[in-house]
Structures are given as structure tokens and as C-alpha cells.
Design a protein around this motif. Structure first.
Motif, PDB file in Angstrom:
ATOM      1  N   THR A 186       0.946  -1.187  -0.016  1.00  0.00           N
ATOM      2  CA  THR A 186       0.036  -0.149   0.087  1.00  0.00           C
ATOM      3  C   THR A 186       0.948   1.298  -0.035  1.00  0.00           C
ATOM      4  O   THR A 186       0.605   2.152  -0.596  1.00  0.00           O
ATOM      5  CB  THR A 186      -0.907   0.049   1.382  1.00  0.00           C
ATOM      6  OG1 THR A 186      -0.469  -0.043   2.496  1.00  0.00           O
ATOM      7  CG2 THR A 186      -2.100  -1.109   0.925  1.00  0.00           C
ATOM      8  N   THR A 187       2.155   1.267   0.537  1.00  0.00           N
ATOM      9  CA  THR A 187       2.813   2.518   0.835  1.00  0.00           C
ATOM     10  C   THR A 187       3.544   2.746  -0.692  1.00  0.00           C
ATOM     11  O   THR A 187       3.385   3.903  -1.287  1.00  0.00           O
ATOM     12  CB  THR A 187       3.910   2.014   1.681  1.00  0.00           C
ATOM     13  OG1 THR A 187       3.692   1.801   2.878  1.00  0.00           O
ATOM     14  CG2 THR A 187       5.058   3.546   1.522  1.00  0.00           C
ATOM     15  N   MET A 188       3.845   1.673  -1.430  1.00  0.00           N
ATOM     16  CA  MET A 188       4.400   1.872  -2.851  1.00  0.00           C
ATOM     17  C   MET A 188       3.380   2.289  -3.801  1.00  0.00           C
ATOM     18  O   MET A 188       3.456   3.349  -4.470  1.00  0.00           O
ATOM     19  CB  MET A 188       5.019   0.642  -3.347  1.00  0.00           C
ATOM     20  CG  MET A 188       6.252   0.267  -2.792  1.00  0.00           C
ATOM     21  SD  MET A 188       7.792   1.328  -3.447  1.00  0.00           S
ATOM     22  CE  MET A 188       7.543   0.611  -5.033  1.00  0.00           C
ATOM     23  N   THR A 189       2.144   1.920  -3.588  1.00  0.00           N
ATOM     24  CA  THR A 189       0.935   2.246  -4.551  1.00  0.00           C
ATOM     25  C   THR A 189       0.623   3.706  -3.858  1.00  0.00           C
ATOM     26  O   THR A 189       0.240   4.757  -4.930  1.00  0.00           O
ATOM     27  CB  THR A 189      -0.304   1.465  -4.113  1.00  0.00           C
ATOM     28  OG1 THR A 189       0.210   0.178  -4.413  1.00  0.00           O
ATOM     29  CG2 THR A 189      -1.519   1.711  -5.183  1.00  0.00           C
ATOM     30  N   PHE A 190       0.641   4.101  -2.730  1.00  0.00           N
ATOM     31  CA  PHE A 190       0.361   5.307  -2.116  1.00  0.00           C
ATOM     32  C   PHE A 190       1.187   6.343  -2.651  1.00  0.00           C
ATOM     33  O   PHE A 190       0.855   7.522  -3.029  1.00  0.00           O
ATOM     34  CB  PHE A 190       0.155   5.355  -0.790  1.00  0.00           C
ATOM     35  CG  PHE A 190      -0.192   6.391   0.031  1.00  0.00           C
ATOM     36  CD1 PHE A 190      -1.212   7.395  -0.537  1.00  0.00           C
ATOM     37  CD2 PHE A 190       0.366   6.903   1.107  1.00  0.00           C
ATOM     38  CE1 PHE A 190      -1.576   8.420   0.232  1.00  0.00           C
ATOM     39  CE2 PHE A 190       0.199   8.131   1.924  1.00  0.00           C
ATOM     40  CZ  PHE A 190      -0.945   8.770   1.326  1.00  0.00           C
ATOM     41  N   MET A 191       2.493   5.982  -2.564  1.00  0.00           N
ATOM     42  CA  MET A 191       3.645   7.068  -3.006  1.00  0.00           C
ATOM     43  C   MET A 191       3.382   7.365  -4.561  1.00  0.00           C
ATOM     44  O   MET A 191       3.519   8.589  -4.944  1.00  0.00           O
ATOM     45  CB  MET A 191       5.010   6.682  -2.705  1.00  0.00           C
ATOM     46  CG  MET A 191       5.196   6.883  -1.247  1.00  0.00           C
ATOM     47  SD  MET A 191       5.549   8.745  -1.118  1.00  0.00           S
ATOM     48  CE  MET A 191       7.127   9.025  -1.818  1.00  0.00           C
ATOM     49  N   THR A 192       3.347   6.256  -5.415  1.00  0.00           N
ATOM     50  CA  THR A 192       3.011   6.344  -6.760  1.00  0.00           C
ATOM     51  C   THR A 192       1.811   7.419  -7.191  1.00  0.00           C
ATOM     52  O   THR A 192       1.900   8.006  -8.103  1.00  0.00           O
ATOM     53  CB  THR A 192       2.888   4.819  -7.384  1.00  0.00           C
ATOM     54  OG1 THR A 192       3.903   4.008  -7.155  1.00  0.00           O
ATOM     55  CG2 THR A 192       2.882   5.007  -9.106  1.00  0.00           C
ATOM     56  N   PHE A 193       0.630   6.946  -6.601  1.00  0.00           N
ATOM     57  CA  PHE A 193      -0.347   7.919  -6.887  1.00  0.00           C
ATOM     58  C   PHE A 193      -0.222   9.356  -6.481  1.00  0.00           C
ATOM     59  O   PHE A 193      -0.536  10.188  -7.423  1.00  0.00           O
ATOM     60  CB  PHE A 193      -1.692   7.282  -6.147  1.00  0.00           C
ATOM     61  CG  PHE A 193      -2.999   7.670  -6.605  1.00  0.00           C
ATOM     62  CD1 PHE A 193      -3.168   8.445  -7.595  1.00  0.00           C
ATOM     63  CD2 PHE A 193      -4.417   7.221  -5.773  1.00  0.00           C
ATOM     64  CE1 PHE A 193      -4.393   8.966  -8.126  1.00  0.00           C
ATOM     65  CE2 PHE A 193      -5.569   7.525  -6.583  1.00  0.00           C
ATOM     66  CZ  PHE A 193      -5.585   8.460  -7.592  1.00  0.00           C
ATOM     67  N   VAL A 194       0.249   9.622  -5.377  1.00  0.00           N
ATOM     68  CA  VAL A 194       0.517  10.905  -4.835  1.00  0.00           C
ATOM     69  C   VAL A 194       1.596  11.661  -5.937  1.00  0.00           C
ATOM     70  O   VAL A 194       1.233  12.805  -6.124  1.00  0.00           O
ATOM     71  CB  VAL A 194       1.061  10.965  -3.289  1.00  0.00           C
ATOM     72  CG1 VAL A 194       1.620  12.524  -3.078  1.00  0.00           C
ATOM     73  CG2 VAL A 194      -0.104  10.543  -2.526  1.00  0.00           C
ATOM     74  N   ASN A 195       2.653  10.802  -6.254  1.00  0.00           N
ATOM     75  CA  ASN A 195       3.572  11.525  -6.933  1.00  0.00           C
ATOM     76  C   ASN A 195       2.973  11.873  -8.434  1.00  0.00           C
ATOM     77  O   ASN A 195       3.331  12.781  -9.118  1.00  0.00           O
ATOM     78  CB  ASN A 195       4.826  10.728  -7.308  1.00  0.00           C
ATOM     79  CG  ASN A 195       5.886  11.054  -6.053  1.00  0.00           C
ATOM     80  OD1 ASN A 195       6.695  11.735  -6.136  1.00  0.00           O
ATOM     81  ND2 ASN A 195       5.593  10.367  -4.975  1.00  0.00           N
ATOM     82  N   LEU A 196       2.224  10.952  -9.012  1.00  0.00           N
ATOM     83  CA  LEU A 196       1.786  11.013 -10.400  1.00  0.00           C
ATOM     84  C   LEU A 196       0.647  12.476 -10.107  1.00  0.00           C
ATOM     85  O   LEU A 196       0.827  13.079 -11.206  1.00  0.00           O
ATOM     86  CB  LEU A 196       0.695   9.906 -10.467  1.00  0.00           C
ATOM     87  CG  LEU A 196       1.482   8.682 -11.231  1.00  0.00           C
ATOM     88  CD1 LEU A 196       0.755   7.480 -11.379  1.00  0.00           C
ATOM     89  CD2 LEU A 196       2.028   9.052 -12.727  1.00  0.00           C
ATOM     90  N   ASP A 197       0.131  12.375  -9.191  1.00  0.00           N
ATOM     91  CA  ASP A 197      -1.093  13.437  -9.153  1.00  0.00           C
ATOM     92  C   ASP A 197      -0.207  14.967  -8.980  1.00  0.00           C
ATOM     93  O   ASP A 197      -0.492  15.897  -9.763  1.00  0.00           O
ATOM     94  CB  ASP A 197      -1.762  13.497  -7.829  1.00  0.00           C
ATOM     95  CG  ASP A 197      -2.867  12.589  -7.882  1.00  0.00           C
ATOM     96  OD1 ASP A 197      -3.240  12.204  -9.268  1.00  0.00           O
ATOM     97  OD2 ASP A 197      -3.259  12.113  -6.967  1.00  0.00           O
ATOM     98  N   LEU A 198       0.909  14.880  -8.179  1.00  0.00           N
ATOM     99  CA  LEU A 198       1.853  16.322  -8.225  1.00  0.00           C
ATOM    100  C   LEU A 198       2.552  16.506  -9.634  1.00  0.00           C
ATOM    101  O   LEU A 198       2.654  17.836  -9.961  1.00  0.00           O
ATOM    102  CB  LEU A 198       2.758  16.005  -7.132  1.00  0.00           C
ATOM    103  CG  LEU A 198       2.364  16.066  -5.792  1.00  0.00           C
ATOM    104  CD1 LEU A 198       3.544  15.810  -4.686  1.00  0.00           C
ATOM    105  CD2 LEU A 198       1.655  17.054  -5.425  1.00  0.00           C
ATOM    106  N   PHE A 199       3.135  15.614 -10.178  1.00  0.00           N
ATOM    107  CA  PHE A 199       3.615  15.921 -11.452  1.00  0.00           C
ATOM    108  C   PHE A 199       2.429  16.388 -12.623  1.00  0.00           C
ATOM    109  O   PHE A 199       2.684  17.005 -13.366  1.00  0.00           O
ATOM    110  CB  PHE A 199       4.078  14.505 -11.996  1.00  0.00           C
ATOM    111  CG  PHE A 199       5.565  14.414 -11.597  1.00  0.00           C
ATOM    112  CD1 PHE A 199       6.650  15.407 -12.078  1.00  0.00           C
ATOM    113  CD2 PHE A 199       5.930  13.229 -11.005  1.00  0.00           C
ATOM    114  CE1 PHE A 199       8.169  15.088 -11.558  1.00  0.00           C
ATOM    115  CE2 PHE A 199       7.173  12.939 -10.217  1.00  0.00           C
ATOM    116  CZ  PHE A 199       8.332  14.019 -10.706  1.00  0.00           C
ATOM    117  N   ASN A 200       1.279  15.550 -12.425  1.00  0.00           N
ATOM    118  CA  ASN A 200       0.126  16.053 -13.344  1.00  0.00           C
ATOM    119  C   ASN A 200      -0.420  17.520 -12.962  1.00  0.00           C
ATOM    120  O   ASN A 200      -0.667  18.302 -13.926  1.00  0.00           O
ATOM    121  CB  ASN A 200      -0.762  15.215 -13.030  1.00  0.00           C
ATOM    122  CG  ASN A 200      -1.999  15.447 -14.177  1.00  0.00           C
ATOM    123  OD1 ASN A 200      -1.975  15.445 -15.288  1.00  0.00           O
ATOM    124  ND2 ASN A 200      -3.369  15.552 -13.704  1.00  0.00           N
ATOM    125  N   ALA A 201      -0.128  18.019 -11.716  1.00  0.00           N
ATOM    126  CA  ALA A 201      -0.583  19.254 -11.357  1.00  0.00           C
ATOM    127  C   ALA A 201       0.427  20.279 -11.901  1.00  0.00           C
ATOM    128  O   ALA A 201       0.027  21.384 -12.522  1.00  0.00           O
ATOM    129  CB  ALA A 201      -0.499  19.673  -9.891  1.00  0.00           C
TER     130      ALA A 201
END
Length: 237
Positions: A85-100
Motif C-alpha cells: 500500500t505504501t508503494m501504491t500510495f506514493m506512486t499515486f501521490v507523485n503522479l498527481d503532483l507531476f500532473n498538477a
């Protein structure tokens, strides 16, 4: 099917991250000159245009694909662990920040943007990154969010995967701008309009250079001004 990749606290944190400071800071992004030159929109046009929907759907699809891909890759034994869940969590958050970051402009690619033109965005993203690292590495928050510390190699892997959304955005803007852009003042269109305007100026200049004006007296003592290209006197003085 796959078990839940994220728990309730992680989903709540993602909503706070994306609907909070980074999203709000995009509202104070400096105005693009292309927007100032653009013609007013038709009042009957839809707010959700085809180009906007294409950008939103392709970005969302890529985010979901990479997030679930990381989760499936980490889920070896079929049991969800904190690392999964930590790996998935970090991936999702980083994708959102790069997308922003990619959403700062609808026309310019990420490498064409001035990173320091919007200080509010830098502060917002910086605060989000610090908060995310605390959630992953600060023991009290680890218990709340059910996370565990990740080695530096995993962080680099997540950053590299997440930054791919910038490449996707650049491809859309460079090669598929006709489908993914609502602007009518893109580089190609601007050059084409400038060429037409310059051509009109040249034609007007040539026409005016061959135009002559003559002044002739009339029977009532006034003078009539006649243009070479006019069939009748222009006016009388």
C-alpha cells in the motif's frame, strides 16, 4: 480481482493533497499572453470541451494504469502488506503532483514553463512533498496511515515512473494539439495569421502607392478632389 490498493486514510490524504494547496495555487498562475490574444469564446459552447475531456481521460487512464501496475507488481503473495500500500500510495501521490505541474499551461510543455513564475505553486508542492514524506517516515503517522519507510531505490523508481505523465502531456501538446487544445492562438495558427496580416498590409500598400489625387476647379468656384481610381469626385471644398 485485486484487493483494495489503498486504505481509507490514504484516500482521504490524497483528496486533501490534490484538492488543497496544489490545486488552489493553479488559480494564481500568471496569465498566458496567448489567452489575452484569443478571441472571446462563443457563449453557446460547452464548458467541457472535447479537448478538455481528452486531456482529462488520458491523464486519468495513465495514472490508474501506473498505480495499479505498481500495486500488482508488489502484490506477490496475494496478501496486502504495508509495503504494497505504501508503494501504491506514493506512486499515486507523485503522479498527481507531476500532473498538477503539467496542468499549469494548456499550451506549453513542462520544459517550456518557468518553474519560478508561480511561487505559490512551489510552496504548495513543496509542502505536499514534506507532508507525504512525514506520512511515510514519521513513526506516529506511519501508524495512522498504515505505511512503512521505503528505501531510496524505491523512491527513485516511483519518481521515474511518475514523471512519465509529463512525457505524455508533452506528446499531447506537441503532436496532438489539434485534438487536445482549445486555444486558437497556438504557434502554427499565430504564424499563419501573421502571414495573412502581413500579406494584407503589403497589398494595401501597393494599392495605395498607385492611387493619385487631382484637384480641379468647378463652375461654382469650389474645388473638387478626384481620385484616380474613383469614378466620381470624392468631395468638394
Amino acid at each position: 480481482g485485486l484487493p483494495n490498493p489503498l486504505n481509507a486514510m490514504q484516500i482521504l490524504w490524497i483528496n486533501i493533497i490534490m484538492d488543497g494547496p496544489p490545486a488552489q495555487s493553479l488559480g494564481v498562475e500568471p496569465v498566458d499572453e496567448a489567452i489575452l490574444r484569443a478571441k472571446p469564446r462563443n457563449a453557446e459552447e460547452h464548458v467541457l470541451t472535447r479537448a478538455l475531456l481528452i486531456r482529462a481521460i488520458t491523464s486519468a487512464a495513465w495514472i490508474v494504469f501506473l498505480t495499479l501496475g505498481v500495486f500488482a507488481d508488489e502484490l506477490d503473495d496475494g496478501h496486502v502488506t504495508r509495503r504494497d500500500t505504501t508503494m501504491t500510495f506514493m506512486t499515486f501521490v507523485n503522479l498527481d503532483l507531476f500532473n498538477a505541474y503539467a496542468c499549469r499551461s494548456s499550451e506549453l510543455c513542462f520544459y517550456e514553463l518557468n518553474m519560478f513564475s508561480n511561487p505559490s505553486f512551489l510552496w504548495a508542492v513543496g509542502g505536499s512533498i514534506i507532508g507525504q514524506l512525514l506520512v511515510i517516515y514519521f513513526p506516529p503517522l506511519q501508524e495512522v496511515f498504515q505505511t512503512e519507510a521505503l528505501p531510496i531505490f524505491d523512491l527513485l523508481k516511483i519518481v521515474i515512473l511518475s514523471s512519465s505523465i509529463l512525457v505524455l502531456d508533452a506528446i499531447r501538446k506537441k503532436f496532438f494539439s489539434g485534438f487536445c487544445s482549445d486555444s486558437r492562438t497556438g504557434p502554427y495558427i499565430s504564424r499563419r495569421r501573421k502571414k495573412r496580416r502581413d500579406g494584407a498590409f503589403r497589398r494595401t500598400g501597393r494599392r495605395s502607392s498607385h492611387t493619385s489625387v487631382s484637384i480641379s476647379p468647378s463652375s461654382n468656384g469650389s474645388r473638387r478632389i478626384r481620385s484616380r481610381h474613383a469614378k466620381k469626385p470624392v468631395f468638394a471644398v
